[in-house]
Structures are given as C-alpha cells and as structure tokens.
Design a protein around this motif. Sequence first.
Motif, PDB file in Angstrom:
ATOM      1  N   SER A 111       0.848  -1.192   0.000  1.00  0.00           N
ATOM      2  CA  SER A 111       0.000   0.000   0.000  1.00  0.00           C
ATOM      3  C   SER A 111       0.881   1.239   0.000  1.00  0.00           C
ATOM      4  O   SER A 111       2.076   1.189   0.320  1.00  0.00           O
ATOM      5  CB  SER A 111      -0.908   0.012   1.228  1.00  0.00           C
ATOM      6  N   MET A 112       0.277   2.387  -0.321  1.00  0.00           N
ATOM      7  CA  MET A 112       0.990   3.649  -0.261  1.00  0.00           C
ATOM      8  C   MET A 112       1.487   3.916   1.156  1.00  0.00           C
ATOM      9  O   MET A 112       2.579   4.478   1.359  1.00  0.00           O
ATOM     10  CB  MET A 112       0.095   4.787  -0.750  1.00  0.00           C
ATOM     11  N   ARG A 113       0.723   3.512   2.144  1.00  0.00           N
ATOM     12  CA  ARG A 113       1.163   3.702   3.536  1.00  0.00           C
ATOM     13  C   ARG A 113       2.445   2.927   3.802  1.00  0.00           C
ATOM     14  O   ARG A 113       3.389   3.471   4.410  1.00  0.00           O
ATOM     15  CB  ARG A 113       0.075   3.267   4.508  1.00  0.00           C
ATOM     16  N   GLU A 114       2.502   1.690   3.344  1.00  0.00           N
ATOM     17  CA  GLU A 114       3.696   0.872   3.577  1.00  0.00           C
ATOM     18  C   GLU A 114       4.914   1.472   2.878  1.00  0.00           C
ATOM     19  O   GLU A 114       6.025   1.467   3.426  1.00  0.00           O
ATOM     20  CB  GLU A 114       3.443  -0.554   3.108  1.00  0.00           C
ATOM     21  N   VAL A 115       4.722   1.965   1.676  1.00  0.00           N
ATOM     22  CA  VAL A 115       5.838   2.581   0.950  1.00  0.00           C
ATOM     23  C   VAL A 115       6.305   3.833   1.682  1.00  0.00           C
ATOM     24  O   VAL A 115       7.510   4.050   1.889  1.00  0.00           O
ATOM     25  CB  VAL A 115       5.437   2.918  -0.501  1.00  0.00           C
ATOM     26  N   PHE A 133     -10.934   9.935  -6.935  1.00  0.00           N
ATOM     27  CA  PHE A 133     -10.537   8.577  -6.561  1.00  0.00           C
ATOM     28  C   PHE A 133      -9.075   8.266  -6.837  1.00  0.00           C
ATOM     29  O   PHE A 133      -8.453   7.477  -6.124  1.00  0.00           O
ATOM     30  CB  PHE A 133     -11.414   7.555  -7.301  1.00  0.00           C
ATOM     31  N   ASP A 134      -8.502   8.886  -7.870  1.00  0.00           N
ATOM     32  CA  ASP A 134      -7.124   8.567  -8.233  1.00  0.00           C
ATOM     33  C   ASP A 134      -6.108   9.261  -7.333  1.00  0.00           C
ATOM     34  O   ASP A 134      -4.898   9.146  -7.561  1.00  0.00           O
ATOM     35  CB  ASP A 134      -6.858   8.909  -9.703  1.00  0.00           C
ATOM     36  N   HIS A 135      -6.588   9.953  -6.291  1.00  0.00           N
ATOM     37  CA  HIS A 135      -5.692  10.587  -5.319  1.00  0.00           C
ATOM     38  C   HIS A 135      -5.923  10.060  -3.911  1.00  0.00           C
ATOM     39  O   HIS A 135      -5.228  10.457  -2.976  1.00  0.00           O
ATOM     40  CB  HIS A 135      -5.878  12.102  -5.349  1.00  0.00           C
ATOM     41  N   SER A 136      -6.868   9.169  -3.786  1.00  0.00           N
ATOM     42  CA  SER A 136      -7.229   8.634  -2.463  1.00  0.00           C
ATOM     43  C   SER A 136      -7.284   7.115  -2.463  1.00  0.00           C
ATOM     44  O   SER A 136      -7.979   6.512  -1.654  1.00  0.00           O
ATOM     45  CB  SER A 136      -8.582   9.209  -2.023  1.00  0.00           C
ATOM     46  N   ASN A 140      -7.933   4.136   2.837  1.00  0.00           N
ATOM     47  CA  ASN A 140      -8.454   3.212   3.847  1.00  0.00           C
ATOM     48  C   ASN A 140      -7.345   2.557   4.670  1.00  0.00           C
ATOM     49  O   ASN A 140      -7.621   1.977   5.729  1.00  0.00           O
ATOM     50  CB  ASN A 140      -9.304   2.124   3.192  1.00  0.00           C
ATOM     51  N   ALA A 141      -6.099   2.645   4.201  1.00  0.00           N
ATOM     52  CA  ALA A 141      -4.982   2.097   4.966  1.00  0.00           C
ATOM     53  C   ALA A 141      -4.611   2.992   6.147  1.00  0.00           C
ATOM     54  O   ALA A 141      -3.821   2.597   7.008  1.00  0.00           O
ATOM     55  CB  ALA A 141      -3.762   1.903   4.063  1.00  0.00           C
ATOM     56  N   PHE A 142      -5.190   4.206   6.198  1.00  0.00           N
ATOM     57  CA  PHE A 142      -4.897   5.167   7.256  1.00  0.00           C
ATOM     58  C   PHE A 142      -6.128   5.371   8.139  1.00  0.00           C
ATOM     59  O   PHE A 142      -7.255   5.103   7.723  1.00  0.00           O
ATOM     60  CB  PHE A 142      -4.492   6.515   6.658  1.00  0.00           C
ATOM     61  N   ASP A 143      -5.878   5.888   9.326  1.00  0.00           N
ATOM     62  CA  ASP A 143      -6.962   6.217  10.241  1.00  0.00           C
ATOM     63  C   ASP A 143      -7.425   7.637   9.963  1.00  0.00           C
ATOM     64  O   ASP A 143      -7.225   8.551  10.768  1.00  0.00           O
ATOM     65  CB  ASP A 143      -6.489   6.060  11.685  1.00  0.00           C
ATOM     66  N   GLY A 144      -7.981   7.862   8.782  1.00  0.00           N
ATOM     67  CA  GLY A 144      -8.458   9.177   8.394  1.00  0.00           C
ATOM     68  C   GLY A 144      -7.368  10.030   7.786  1.00  0.00           C
ATOM     69  O   GLY A 144      -6.280   9.547   7.444  1.00  0.00           O
ATOM     70  N   ALA A 145      -7.659  11.324   7.646  1.00  0.00           N
ATOM     71  CA  ALA A 145      -6.734  12.241   6.992  1.00  0.00           C
ATOM     72  C   ALA A 145      -6.947  13.651   7.523  1.00  0.00           C
ATOM     73  O   ALA A 145      -8.010  13.979   8.058  1.00  0.00           O
ATOM     74  CB  ALA A 145      -6.944  12.215   5.477  1.00  0.00           C
ATOM     75  N   THR A 175     -17.311   7.709   3.365  1.00  0.00           N
ATOM     76  CA  THR A 175     -17.129   8.546   4.549  1.00  0.00           C
ATOM     77  C   THR A 175     -15.643   8.735   4.817  1.00  0.00           C
ATOM     78  O   THR A 175     -14.887   7.757   4.856  1.00  0.00           O
ATOM     79  CB  THR A 175     -17.798   7.906   5.777  1.00  0.00           C
ATOM     80  N   LEU A 176     -15.215   9.980   4.981  1.00  0.00           N
ATOM     81  CA  LEU A 176     -13.820  10.300   5.267  1.00  0.00           C
ATOM     82  C   LEU A 176     -13.704  10.696   6.737  1.00  0.00           C
ATOM     83  O   LEU A 176     -14.413  11.595   7.202  1.00  0.00           O
ATOM     84  CB  LEU A 176     -13.345  11.437   4.369  1.00  0.00           C
TER      85      LEU A 176
END
Length: 352
Positions: A111-115, A133-136, A140-145, A175-176
């Motif tokens: 995932s982007m988070r892991e990278v 969508f192509d920027h988010s 879901n790998a994060f606890d919000g933003a 939902t964000l």
Amino acid sequence: MPAVPSNYRAILPVIAATIFLLLAFLLAASWLAKAPYASDHVFGNVRTGELWSPKARYVDNWYAVEALDDSSFIIGEPKSSQYNVSYLLAGNARALLIDTGSGERPAGTRSMREVAESLTSKPVMPMLTHFHFDHSGDLNAFDGALLLATPELKARADGGTVQVHATESLSGAHTLRIQRWVASGEAIDLGERTIEARATPGHAHESASFIDRERRYVFTGDFLYQHLGGLVAFLPGSDVTVYAGEIGGLLHTTGNGYRYFGAHGMPEFDANWVHKIHRAMQDVASGAATPRLGTSYLVPGLPLRMHQQDQLLIYQAPLSWRGVGVLAVVVALATALFWRVFRSWGTAGRRA
C-alpha cells in the motif's frame, strides 16, 4: 399547437426521433474529436512505465521513488493509467503524505502507507489534494486524513467525519474520517519543518496546494501539472474563472525561484510553465481562447472543448452555457417538427 393525445404511445415516435437526433450529434462530434497525443505519452519522451528522472528508481514492481532531499520524496506510479505522483515530506516529529495513490496497484502490491513508512521512521499523516478517486486510492490504509477547512466542508461535517459525494470522488460515495481540520494558509508543523496548506479551487472546489517556503517547494496536485493528458476543467466543481484567479494568487506568493510539483506526469516544473498555464486559463475564462474538439484520457470517446498551446492542453465541457442554450433550442424545434410530421402521418393513416 395541437394538444398532446391522451394515448402516450402516440408520442413515442417523437421521443425516439429526438433521441436519435441527439445521438447523431454526439457520434458526429466524437468522430471529429481527436486525442492530440497517444494515451501512453506522458510528457517529452517519457512513456507510461518509464521513469521520469535518472534519479528515480523502482522500489518494487509498481512504485518508483526519487529523493528531493534527505526528508522529501516523490512517490510515483509510472505504470498507472494517469502516471500518478504522491509526495512524502518528513520533519523531526512527523511526516505529511500528499495524496494516497491512484488505487490501481495490483493485488498483493504494498500500500501507499507501507511505501511511505519505508522512507521515514516518523508517523505519517495523509492529506489529499482533492477527493478524486485517483488521489485517495489507499486512504483506507490510514486512520483518516487531515482535511482542508473550507466553509462548505465544515458545514457538511458530522462529528469527526465528512461524507464525500460520488460527484466529488468520481466513483462511489464514502465517509472520510477527519484527523483534524487544516485552515487555508495554516502552517502544518512537522517538527522543525512547516508546510503551508493553501486552498486552490478551480479543478475541484476542495483542491489544496502545499508550500514549503524554506525549501521553496510547491506541491499542487491536479491544480497544476505537466502531463500531455491535459489540465481538466470540466468535472463537477471545476470553474475556469476561479481557476485563473487562484493560479495568479499562487504565483503572487511563490513564483520564480520555487520548484513546482504536480500529481500527474512529469513531477517537477518551473514558474515559466505556471505562467503559461495562467495566461492560457485567463484566455479560456475570458472567452479569448479558440477551442476545438478533442478527447481526454479521463473520458475517452467523449468530445470536449480543448484549448491547446504547444504541449499545454486544457479541457472544458463539450458545450458552453451558450452552446447548451443553442442545442436546447435546436432540440425543441426538431421535436416540434417531428411531432407535426408524425401527427400528419397518423392523420393520413386514419383517413386511409
């Protein structure tokens, strides 16, 4: 004008003929519209899948990374359909991730988070340049933003969340979760490093750009970039007049000497490119630009108004408001004509 008959089946030929006329207009426009560049042509000589810089390197089968300095990283997705680019900016206490990926990574890919977490030991906070969508993709790998505190979004917030509409994500509603609000102009403290968040609507109403004034970096998302797919000003929330004004405002506070980084195509460009976009967008907003029909990689086959200056492309909706009015009049007149024709045929048939 004769009254519409009570039997609804009598008007079906009129409806069918009107739909046929509209489809004929659309097919004719689609046939005339051309994509100015091949879909895999990123910018210059770079093609999809190729690296944008000799300093960039693939870190796996999907992501490529280039270090701008020892705490700033370009995270590219050269194999994605739109050549997506995200950015990781680290301070002494935490790191800011600008956009969370295209969502096109193959199953089993990190995932982007892991990278991002492989590039820094600091906690990573994501913030989107906008909701598309192509920027988010890996949000879901994060606890919000972190979320830009525009009046419209603040009014929609429900506790610690905001509902992102399908017209904003260009996919499904979702939902964000809000880690915290960030005001336009606020400096996000990363620990001995601050990143200024700035509202830059035009491409989307919630678009944000980010400025590192110490390093003289500007990260602009889809607001500004250098990609032969073209700048997009036809989606819900787009406004070319606002767009032109916001580019001018960003140039006023940054400009020459700053390095700019977009979310698609060749990551880095200079103030000369931004000035060129600004002049072109002003022409588009004032009506001075002369459009022609073209197609975009976002909506292949749909005719759009395209404004081209060498390698700079700007796309607008197929019709201006004036064009919509003209089309509405043409359709109304054609429908009335069809009605008279089919009514006369029906009358002749009953007499026979």
